[in-house]
Design a protein around this motif. Structure first.
Motif, PDB file in Angstrom:
ATOM      1  N   UNK A 156      42.396  -4.526  47.188  1.00  0.00           N
ATOM      2  CA  UNK A 156      43.077  -5.557  46.412  1.00  0.00           C
ATOM      3  C   UNK A 156      44.450  -5.064  45.988  1.00  0.00           C
ATOM      4  N   UNK A 157      44.493  -3.825  45.517  1.00  0.00           N
ATOM      5  CA  UNK A 157      45.752  -3.228  45.086  1.00  0.00           C
ATOM      6  C   UNK A 157      46.755  -3.199  46.228  1.00  0.00           C
ATOM      7  N   UNK A 158      46.289  -2.787  47.403  1.00  0.00           N
ATOM      8  CA  UNK A 158      47.163  -2.705  48.574  1.00  0.00           C
ATOM      9  C   UNK A 158      47.653  -4.092  48.974  1.00  0.00           C
ATOM     10  N   UNK A 159      46.758  -5.076  48.956  1.00  0.00           N
ATOM     11  CA  UNK A 159      47.165  -6.439  49.314  1.00  0.00           C
ATOM     12  C   UNK A 159      48.217  -6.959  48.337  1.00  0.00           C
ATOM     13  N   UNK A 160      47.981  -6.790  47.045  1.00  0.00           N
ATOM     14  CA  UNK A 160      48.921  -7.274  46.031  1.00  0.00           C
ATOM     15  C   UNK A 160      50.266  -6.564  46.147  1.00  0.00           C
ATOM     16  N   UNK A 168      54.740 -15.954  49.231  1.00  0.00           N
ATOM     17  CA  UNK A 168      55.283 -15.979  47.874  1.00  0.00           C
ATOM     18  C   UNK A 168      54.147 -15.864  46.860  1.00  0.00           C
ATOM     19  N   UNK A 169      54.458 -15.480  45.622  1.00  0.00           N
ATOM     20  CA  UNK A 169      53.408 -15.394  44.596  1.00  0.00           C
ATOM     21  C   UNK A 169      52.668 -16.713  44.383  1.00  0.00           C
ATOM     22  N   UNK A 212      51.478  -5.836  39.480  1.00  0.00           N
ATOM     23  CA  UNK A 212      52.783  -6.496  39.554  1.00  0.00           C
ATOM     24  C   UNK A 212      52.788  -7.756  38.705  1.00  0.00           C
ATOM     25  N   UNK A 213      52.724  -7.570  37.418  1.00  0.00           N
ATOM     26  CA  UNK A 213      52.687  -8.717  36.509  1.00  0.00           C
ATOM     27  C   UNK A 213      53.950  -9.567  36.610  1.00  0.00           C
TER      28      UNK A 213
END
Length: 529
Positions: A156-160, A168-169, A212-213
């Motif tokens: 999940x961390x890598x994808x984000x 786009x977000x 990445x808030x």
């Protein structure tokens, strides 16, 4: 280590050379209240490889399994090669990923509609490629079903960390919202489905906020998130809002500075333009250069690390050019001395500086010195090397072994990781980070699922994984430095003068270095160029 060392510089030097006679033990610094310090460590313990364990798992097979046995001979996990020379291929699928991403023995790729997954020999599930919505769906399912949740959250961390190269977000947020309101699959009650999917979406969002808030804190994505939160059940809304509150109201940790200021006695003050290399102590050079390196490293953010834009990557160019200049300066100071004994003293001083860099966890400074000691114009000075005292020669050989290029500087990389694991402020080797951040460019953004009739390109999650691991490493190196105040200035004129000197180092060109080197030790073949 702070500069509150009470023993003299000569005593420091003798102590270090004694270490060369033993297995390089107890190279350490002292503690100082309010400054960074290190626990007892050693060159061998810091620059030593870790043993990796592996496990095997029997392969399963069914109609949805594709067999991939990569034919690339380079094993990234073992050799750490930055640029593999080729990538394995399979008749049924385009395998544009590093060999180590799958496994040495090959894997069975499970192909479903829009997603390809596989299982590593240790049982860890991985994504090979897929459409973005299928990748997110798979991650949401694994968050709930997989026992090794830390491995799933790494994905999940890598994808984000990497999705913005493709989406786009707000696009990713819309996909998550659509899963939140999705229908339950056959055989599962609506209540159970809602509990599972909503829990996994909440955890996914929390991880996204943590990493990445800023993606969701502005623009259309922020408004969409606000609308989404308004309609959530209280328990889920409270959990998400609590996470946001934690991130936006973090209490900053007390900052520390790296070294105590030099003792600025009037009789010992260094005036700009009135001192040279041999007038400075190794600790003065290494400490002040470490401060400059730390400043440059902290000027790089995650966006600058990922970007290919020249304006956003200019700080990388500064980092690399400064390191190259330092190496050239090392060589310049050595070859400008025609007298052998003076060259020996200069080399001894630089080896001493390298050891202080090691104490400072400045791996960039360490490799900058080592690079200067091994440029062609210095490397060819065989008579000079033979004249080195045994203690210096032993330390040189020890550094040569520990800083070897074997396995792509494997021992050095493990040393940086070890110090980061301990939470020690450090300056990583910039050249290595720069190569790693560009490494993923060797692989395609998309793969094609040729074993089905689908012609939709699938995101190459293997490439995403490569990019993500480098970003995570960069983030970790930045995180251990988050309390460092690299711009602390107590008005010490001596330290300021040393930094000014180091920012304007006198260096020779490659051609000048070679000519001076030949003057020091003429080439027996008679060549002068």
């Amino acid at each position: 280590p702070s500069s509150s060392r009470q023993h003299t510089e000569s005593a420091r030097g003798d102590h270090r050379w004694r270490m060369a006679a033993e297995p390089l033990r107890n190279v350490r610094g002292s503690r100082s209240k309010g400054h960074r310090h290190k626990d007892k460590t050693s060159l061998d313990s810091v620059l030593s490889p870790r043993r990796a364990s592996s496990s095997n798992k029997s392969d399963a097979s069914d109609d949805s399994v594709l067999h991939v046995h990569p034919r690339e001979t380079v094993n990234l996990s073992a050799s750490g090669m930055i640029r593999p020379t080729g990538v394995g291929r399979d008749d049924s699928i385009h395998s544009d990923v590093p060999r180590s991403f799958i496994s040495d023995e090959g894997v069975e790729l499970r192909s479903e509609d829009g997603i390809i997954t596989f299982e590593r020999p240790d049982g860890t599930k991985m994504i090979y490629g897929g459409r973005v919505e299928k990748i997110i769906e798979t991650l949401l399912n694994w968050i709930i079903t997989e026992p090794n949740r830390s491995a799933v959250f790494k994905l999940v961390n890598i994808f984000v960390s990497c999705y913005r190269k493709f989406h786009t977000p707000i696009e990713i947020l819309d996909i998550l919202i659509s899963f939140w309101y999705s229908n339950s699959p056959d055989g599962m009650s609506l209540e159970k489905h809602e509990q599972r999917i909503r829990s996994s979406v909440t955890m996914f969002l929390s991880e996204w906020f943590e990493i990445q808030y800023e993606d969701l804190a502005q623009g259309d994505a922020m408004h969409r998130l606000e609308e989404f939160l308004k309609n959530l059940p209280e328990n889920y809304r409270a959990a998400i809002l609590h996470k946001i509150h934690q991130l936006t109201n973090r209490v900053p940790r007390p900052s520390v500075y790296l070294f105590e200021p030099s003792k600025d006695k009037k009789s010992q003050r260094l005036l700009p333009g009135r001192f040279g290399f041999m007038d400075l102590k190794p600790s003065q050079i290494a400490n002040q250069w470490t401060i400059l390196d730390m400043r440059n490293f902290l000027d790089i953010n995650r966006k600058g690390f990922l970007s290919q834009d020249k304006e956003e990557t200019k700080n990388w160019d500064i980092l690399l050019s400064r390191s190259a200049m330092f190496s050239r300066w090392v060589a310049s100071e050595i070859v400008q001395n025609v007298n052998v004994s003076k060259r020996v003293e200069v080399i001894k001083r630089f080896v001493n500086i390298a050891l202080v860099f090691l104490e400072n966890n400045n791996f960039n400074g360490l490799m900058s010195v080592w690079g200067g000691l091994n440029v062609t114009s210095v490397h060819r000075l065989h008579k000079t090397k033979k004249a080195l005292p045994k203690k210096v020669s032993d330390m040189w050989n020890a550094l040569s072994e520990k800083l070897s290029e074997a396995q792509n500087f494997g021992q050095l990389r493990k040393a940086m990781d070890k110090q980061a694991d301990r939470g020690e402020p450090l300056v990583p080797w910039f050249e290595l980070l720069n190569k790693l951040r560009n490494w993923a460019d060797n692989y395609n953004d998309y793969i094609t699922q040729q074993s089905t009739k689908s012609k939709t390109p699938l995101l190459n999650f293997g490439k995403m994984y490569i990019m993500g691991e480098q970003i995570l490493a960069f983030d970790r190196y930045q995180k251990v430095n988050e309390t460092v105040d690299a711009y602390f200035d107590d008005g010490n004129s001596t330290d300021a003068a040393v930094r000014t000197y180091l920012e304007h180092l006198p260096v020779y060109s490659d051609q000048q270095l070679w000519r001076l080197s030949v003057q020091c030790e003429p080439d027996q073949s008679g060549l002068t160029e």
